[in-house]
Scaffold this motif. Structure first.
Motif, PDB file in Angstrom:
ATOM      1  N   THR A 124       0.771  -1.273   0.060  1.00  0.00           N
ATOM      2  CA  THR A 124       0.177  -0.023   0.059  1.00  0.00           C
ATOM      3  C   THR A 124       1.096   1.273   0.033  1.00  0.00           C
ATOM      4  OG1 THR A 124      -0.074   0.541   2.478  1.00  0.00           O
ATOM      5  CG2 THR A 124      -1.723  -1.298   1.292  1.00  0.00           C
ATOM      6  N   ALA A 125       0.316   2.515   0.217  1.00  0.00           N
ATOM      7  CA  ALA A 125       1.066   3.511  -0.135  1.00  0.00           C
ATOM      8  C   ALA A 125       2.014   3.549   1.269  1.00  0.00           C
ATOM      9  CB  ALA A 125       0.158   4.719  -0.032  1.00  0.00           C
ATOM     10  N   ALA A 126       1.548   3.079   2.340  1.00  0.00           N
ATOM     11  CA  ALA A 126       2.550   3.030   3.520  1.00  0.00           C
ATOM     12  C   ALA A 126       3.778   2.153   3.508  1.00  0.00           C
ATOM     13  CB  ALA A 126       1.470   2.206   4.649  1.00  0.00           C
ATOM     14  N   ASP A 127       3.967   1.421   2.272  1.00  0.00           N
ATOM     15  CA  ASP A 127       4.870   0.544   2.128  1.00  0.00           C
ATOM     16  C   ASP A 127       5.922   1.431   1.042  1.00  0.00           C
ATOM     17  OD1 ASP A 127       4.533  -1.960   3.392  1.00  0.00           O
ATOM     18  OD2 ASP A 127       2.782  -1.989   2.084  1.00  0.00           O
ATOM     19  N   ILE A 128       5.568   2.531   0.459  1.00  0.00           N
ATOM     20  CA  ILE A 128       6.432   3.301  -0.330  1.00  0.00           C
ATOM     21  C   ILE A 128       8.032   3.753   0.112  1.00  0.00           C
ATOM     22  CG2 ILE A 128       6.578   5.614  -1.734  1.00  0.00           C
ATOM     23  CD1 ILE A 128       3.741   5.375  -2.148  1.00  0.00           C
ATOM     24  N   PRO A 129       7.911   3.995   1.379  1.00  0.00           N
ATOM     25  CA  PRO A 129       9.342   4.257   1.716  1.00  0.00           C
ATOM     26  C   PRO A 129      10.342   2.851   1.803  1.00  0.00           C
ATOM     27  CG  PRO A 129       7.780   5.397   3.415  1.00  0.00           C
ATOM     28  CD  PRO A 129       7.179   4.433   2.347  1.00  0.00           C
ATOM     29  N   ALA A 130       9.697   1.715   2.064  1.00  0.00           N
ATOM     30  CA  ALA A 130      10.383   0.355   1.971  1.00  0.00           C
ATOM     31  C   ALA A 130      10.774   0.260   0.564  1.00  0.00           C
ATOM     32  CB  ALA A 130       9.511  -0.849   2.322  1.00  0.00           C
ATOM     33  N   ILE A 131       9.985   0.429  -0.359  1.00  0.00           N
ATOM     34  CA  ILE A 131      10.305   0.498  -2.032  1.00  0.00           C
ATOM     35  C   ILE A 131      11.175   1.298  -2.246  1.00  0.00           C
ATOM     36  CG2 ILE A 131       9.161   0.588  -4.408  1.00  0.00           C
ATOM     37  CD1 ILE A 131       6.518  -0.057  -2.915  1.00  0.00           C
ATOM     38  N   ILE A 132      11.453   2.530  -1.576  1.00  0.00           N
ATOM     39  CA  ILE A 132      12.305   3.611  -2.276  1.00  0.00           C
ATOM     40  C   ILE A 132      13.746   3.059  -1.631  1.00  0.00           C
ATOM     41  CG2 ILE A 132      13.072   5.846  -1.759  1.00  0.00           C
ATOM     42  CD1 ILE A 132      10.182   6.791  -1.911  1.00  0.00           C
ATOM     43  N   ALA A 156       5.487   9.705  -7.316  1.00  0.00           N
ATOM     44  CA  ALA A 156       5.548   8.957  -8.518  1.00  0.00           C
ATOM     45  C   ALA A 156       4.947   7.620  -8.207  1.00  0.00           C
ATOM     46  CB  ALA A 156       6.925   8.955  -9.064  1.00  0.00           C
ATOM     47  N   LEU A 157       5.606   6.776  -7.195  1.00  0.00           N
ATOM     48  CA  LEU A 157       5.145   5.603  -6.890  1.00  0.00           C
ATOM     49  C   LEU A 157       3.721   5.645  -6.197  1.00  0.00           C
ATOM     50  CD1 LEU A 157       8.329   4.357  -4.865  1.00  0.00           C
ATOM     51  CD2 LEU A 157       7.292   3.391  -7.072  1.00  0.00           C
ATOM     52  N   LYS A 158       3.223   6.602  -5.784  1.00  0.00           N
ATOM     53  CA  LYS A 158       1.825   6.615  -5.168  1.00  0.00           C
ATOM     54  C   LYS A 158       0.837   6.699  -6.581  1.00  0.00           C
ATOM     55  CE  LYS A 158      -1.100   8.807  -1.873  1.00  0.00           C
ATOM     56  NZ  LYS A 158      -1.892  10.002  -1.593  1.00  0.00           N
ATOM     57  N   SER A 159       1.308   7.396  -7.257  1.00  0.00           N
ATOM     58  CA  SER A 159       0.450   7.682  -8.567  1.00  0.00           C
ATOM     59  C   SER A 159       0.586   6.318  -9.551  1.00  0.00           C
ATOM     60  CB  SER A 159       1.222   8.572  -9.481  1.00  0.00           C
ATOM     61  OG  SER A 159       0.684   8.978 -10.810  1.00  0.00           O
ATOM     62  N   GLN A 160       1.649   5.625  -9.213  1.00  0.00           N
ATOM     63  CA  GLN A 160       1.622   4.220 -10.100  1.00  0.00           C
ATOM     64  C   GLN A 160       0.694   3.487  -9.595  1.00  0.00           C
ATOM     65  OE1 GLN A 160       5.674   2.781 -10.392  1.00  0.00           O
ATOM     66  NE2 GLN A 160       6.261   5.127 -10.868  1.00  0.00           N
ATOM     67  N   MET A 161       0.730   3.428  -8.114  1.00  0.00           N
ATOM     68  CA  MET A 161      -0.374   2.534  -7.466  1.00  0.00           C
ATOM     69  C   MET A 161      -1.883   3.059  -7.580  1.00  0.00           C
ATOM     70  SD  MET A 161       1.329   2.089  -3.766  1.00  0.00           S
ATOM     71  CE  MET A 161       2.716   1.132  -3.375  1.00  0.00           C
ATOM     72  N   GLU A 162      -2.013   4.231  -7.805  1.00  0.00           N
ATOM     73  CA  GLU A 162      -3.398   4.636  -7.925  1.00  0.00           C
ATOM     74  C   GLU A 162      -3.763   4.469  -9.275  1.00  0.00           C
ATOM     75  OE1 GLU A 162      -2.720   9.046  -6.961  1.00  0.00           O
ATOM     76  OE2 GLU A 162      -3.169   8.555  -4.757  1.00  0.00           O
ATOM     77  N   ASP A 163      -2.912   4.615 -10.378  1.00  0.00           N
ATOM     78  CA  ASP A 163      -2.925   4.096 -11.874  1.00  0.00           C
ATOM     79  C   ASP A 163      -3.343   2.711 -12.207  1.00  0.00           C
ATOM     80  OD1 ASP A 163      -3.193   6.810 -12.305  1.00  0.00           O
ATOM     81  OD2 ASP A 163      -1.236   7.129 -12.932  1.00  0.00           O
ATOM     82  N   GLY A 164      -3.147   1.793 -11.357  1.00  0.00           N
ATOM     83  CA  GLY A 164      -3.357   0.509 -11.334  1.00  0.00           C
ATOM     84  C   GLY A 164      -2.434  -0.440 -11.044  1.00  0.00           C
ATOM     85  N   GLN A 165      -1.011   0.035 -10.931  1.00  0.00           N
ATOM     86  CA  GLN A 165      -0.018  -0.912 -10.725  1.00  0.00           C
ATOM     87  C   GLN A 165      -0.068  -1.475  -9.318  1.00  0.00           C
ATOM     88  OE1 GLN A 165       4.228  -0.053 -11.547  1.00  0.00           O
ATOM     89  NE2 GLN A 165       3.634   1.357 -13.010  1.00  0.00           N
ATOM     90  N   SER A 166      -0.189  -2.835  -9.151  1.00  0.00           N
ATOM     91  CA  SER A 166      -0.060  -3.692  -8.026  1.00  0.00           C
ATOM     92  C   SER A 166       1.389  -4.104  -7.598  1.00  0.00           C
ATOM     93  CB  SER A 166      -0.815  -4.957  -8.137  1.00  0.00           C
ATOM     94  OG  SER A 166      -2.310  -4.609  -8.536  1.00  0.00           O
TER      95      SER A 166
END
Length: 164
Positions: free
Chosen positions: A10-18, A50-60
């Motif tokens: 989820t968006a909460a995981d974006i820092p881990a992805i970065i 950018a990652l949040k936008s990708q999630m909102e645009d349908g990337q899982s």
């Protein structure tokens, strides 16, 4: 073999992805792309927004967990009915060679099949050693593509695998 599991991000995981990306991009692309191009692409693709936008645009996004720690991630989205694209698949350099990438790719393929997908596509830089990894997992080159990203070019192969 380490114990791997998958967490749906989820968006909460974006820092881990970065964080994973910061540790993997230089070793992955340092011999292929200039430092300026790596920095540019990182800012365009891997900023929080950018990652949040990708999630909102349908990337899982799927996060690879090694024990209880994030060790990699993948992202997929449906391009057209039945055809999905693997946008990203990275595992920490310290985890490479442990079966982590194969596990993560298998989980991404399973996710796609459960979502009704029959074909998975992906891009890989023509000079990236990961091409051999994907071919070993059953992917085949179907075309070459040069993609402009700002002032830079990505010179890619497009690979495909039928998941039936």
């Amino acid at each position: 073999m380490p114990a791997f599991s998958i967490k749906h991000a989820t968006a909460a995981d974006i820092p881990a992805i970065i964080s994973i990306q910061e540790q993997t991009w230089e070793p992955t692309y340092g011999e292929i792309l200039s430092k300026d191009q790596i920095d540019y692409m990182f800012s365009k693709i891997y900023s929080f927004d950018a990652l949040k936008s990708q999630m909102e645009d349908g990337q899982s996004f799927l996060i690879l967990m090694k024990e209880n720690d994030p060790a990699g991630f993948a992202s997929v989205s449906e391009e057209k009915p039945g055809t999905f694209k693997l946008h990203k698949l990275y595992v920490l350099p310290s985890t490479q060679g442990t079966g982590a990438g194969k596990f993560l790719l298998g989980e991404a393929e399973q996710y796609v099949k459960e979502a009704g997908g029959h074909v998975m596509l992906l891009n890989v830089n023509r000079y990236n050693k990961a091409k051999a990894f994907y071919e070993k997992q059953g992917y085949q080159v179907i075309e070459e593509q040069d993609i402009a990203i700002g002032p830079y070019w990505m010179n890619d192969y497009i690979l495909e695998k039928r998941l039936d």
